[in-house]
Design a protein around this motif. Structure first.
Motif, mmCIF file in Angstrom:
data_model
loop_
_atom_site.group_PDB
_atom_site.id
_atom_site.type_symbol
_atom_site.label_atom_id
_atom_site.label_comp_id
_atom_site.label_asym_id
_atom_site.label_seq_id
_atom_site.Cartn_x
_atom_site.Cartn_y
_atom_site.Cartn_z
ATOM 1 N N SER A 25 0.869 -1.184 -0.181
ATOM 2 C CA SER A 25 0.028 0.066 0.127
ATOM 3 C C SER A 25 0.873 1.196 0.033
ATOM 4 C CB SER A 25 -1.097 0.025 1.258
ATOM 5 O OG SER A 25 -1.712 -1.088 1.268
ATOM 6 N N ALA A 26 1.925 1.396 0.650
ATOM 7 C CA ALA A 26 3.042 2.415 0.864
ATOM 8 C C ALA A 26 3.632 2.515 -0.454
ATOM 9 C CB ALA A 26 3.854 2.241 2.058
ATOM 10 N N ALA A 27 4.176 1.423 -1.093
ATOM 11 C CA ALA A 27 4.464 1.722 -2.525
ATOM 12 C C ALA A 27 3.849 2.271 -3.502
ATOM 13 C CB ALA A 27 4.855 0.244 -3.068
ATOM 14 N N ALA A 28 2.362 1.918 -3.679
ATOM 15 C CA ALA A 28 1.554 2.328 -4.615
ATOM 16 C C ALA A 28 1.624 4.119 -4.387
ATOM 17 C CB ALA A 28 0.062 1.773 -4.066
ATOM 18 N N CYS A 29 1.831 4.515 -3.225
ATOM 19 C CA CYS A 29 1.842 6.054 -3.146
ATOM 20 C C CYS A 29 3.026 6.552 -3.659
ATOM 21 C CB CYS A 29 1.546 6.565 -1.599
ATOM 22 S SG CYS A 29 0.265 5.813 -0.849
ATOM 23 N N VAL A 30 4.029 6.027 -4.444
ATOM 24 C CA VAL A 30 5.346 6.629 -4.719
ATOM 25 C C VAL A 30 5.194 7.400 -5.929
ATOM 26 C CG1 VAL A 30 7.551 5.928 -5.243
ATOM 27 C CG2 VAL A 30 6.810 4.892 -3.130
ATOM 28 N N SER A 31 4.595 6.512 -6.979
ATOM 29 C CA SER A 31 4.259 7.040 -8.103
ATOM 30 C C SER A 31 3.172 6.379 -9.072
ATOM 31 C CB SER A 31 5.686 6.506 -9.131
ATOM 32 O OG SER A 31 5.942 5.438 -9.451
ATOM 33 N N LEU A 32 2.768 6.950 -10.231
ATOM 34 C CA LEU A 32 1.662 6.518 -10.832
ATOM 35 C C LEU A 32 1.864 5.193 -11.573
ATOM 36 C CD1 LEU A 32 0.613 9.653 -12.664
ATOM 37 C CD2 LEU A 32 -0.703 8.876 -10.663
ATOM 38 N N GLN A 33 3.350 5.009 -11.718
ATOM 39 C CA GLN A 33 3.593 3.747 -12.274
ATOM 40 C C GLN A 33 3.589 2.565 -11.147
ATOM 41 O OE1 GLN A 33 7.560 3.222 -12.797
ATOM 42 N NE2 GLN A 33 7.592 1.282 -14.172
ATOM 43 N N LEU A 34 4.070 2.786 -10.009
ATOM 44 C CA LEU A 34 3.868 1.802 -8.933
ATOM 45 C C LEU A 34 2.523 1.868 -8.400
ATOM 46 C CD1 LEU A 34 7.017 2.406 -6.878
ATOM 47 C CD2 LEU A 34 6.601 0.648 -8.182
#
Length: 302
Positions: A25-34
């Motif tokens: 869930s945290a990784a999804a907040c890093v960039s649109l790609q992730l």
């Protein structure tokens, strides 16, 4: 090398598959790609299966497939603790809930002991609305064996059960496409019933109004081998005096928890908080009982 320079297939198959739900869930907040890569339902399906093997059951999979974002929505509903405050809705649902699904997983030292899915018909008949609400996962005299073994001191055994036994009871509403975990994960109480000689473990979530979602697990130890077996797992909803609520009132509580806010992670100290809430509940019940006894004595004197 920047993350954007890594091939998406490598990220998805060799990196994201190693993450737990919170980290994903945290990784999804890093960039649109992730964000796009982390939304893959296969990733969340694997995470749900690892946390709760009962979600591999076809009935549960079918229910989860109708959630807004599939397994990701199910995880966000089921992983955190529900809020102590109930949420009520002023609008009636387009289709009333007629069935609830219980997905239950019991572990000791993270090893699966027991996993079961139970469907409960809650058609709002007069009988259901007025009868005490209770879900039993095992039939009378049904015993579930386990690989857990104990020998020696009873106090040590109870202490180990309290520290290392965990239980998840996820209640799923397949009509409203919501779920909630009603368990404190770790036991809030462990004691031996000296009448039956069984060991009783209580898992509970207590609301702000001191209504308790109460999960009772009963287990025993085979003589000679020391093997632990499970003989009962049940869910009730109890008021502040320990009285089981009827079907109508229980569904109000359960649906209020299901649609309510979620709180903190279950595995970052939340279990101790739930135990503290349970101890407050027990103290409140004791105070009410003493007050009632004082009132009865005054009436007798008068």
């Amino acid at each position: 090398m920047a993350i954007a320079e890594i091939h998406e297939e490598i990220i998805q198959t060799h990196i994201l598959t190693r993450l737990d739900g919170q980290t994903l869930s945290a990784a999804a907040c890093v960039s649109l790609q992730l964000q796009s890569l982390c939304s893959d339902d296969k990733l969340w399906s694997g995470i749900c299966s690892a946390n709760w093997p009962s979600t591999d059951d076809p009935l549960v999979r079918q229910a989860i497939s109708n959630f807004p974002s599939g397994h990701r929505s199910f995880f966000s509903d089921s992983y955190p603790f529900p809020s102590h405050r109930l949420t009520t809705t002023t609008t009636s649902p387009s289709a009333p809930t007629s069935q609830i699904i219980s997905a239950v997983d019991l572990r000791y030292h993270d090893e699966l002991v027991f996993s079961k899915v139970e469907s409960t018909n809650i058609t709002h008949s007069d009988w259901f609305r007025s009868s005490p609400f209770r879900i039993d996962l095992l039939e009378p005299k049904e015993l579930v064996p386990s690989a857990v073994k104990f020998s020696g001191d009873d106090h040590v055994m109870q202490s180990n059960l309290e520290k290392h036994m965990t239980l998840s009871w996820i209640l799923i509403d397949p009509i409203q496409h919501r779920a909630v975990n009603l368990s404190s994960i770790k036991p809030v109480s462990v004691h031996r019933n000296w009448l039956t000689d069984d060991i009783e473990l209580t898992f509970a979530v207590v609301t702000a109004t001191y209504v308790k979602c109460n999960i009772e697990m009963t287990c025993g130890v085979k003589e000679g081998s020391g093997e632990v077996y499970v003989s009962g797992v049940s869910l009730t909803v109890q008021d502040v005096d320990g009285k089981c609520l009827n079907g109508k009132d229980s569904m109000v509580i359960l649906q209020g928890l299901t649609v309510g806010e979620r709180r903190r992670s279950r595995y970052s100290g939340g279990g101790e908080e739930q135990k503290g809430r349970y101890e407050e509940y027990i103290e409140r019940r004791r105070e009410r009982k003493e007050e009632m006894e004082r009132r009865e004595r005054r009436l007798d004197v008068g």
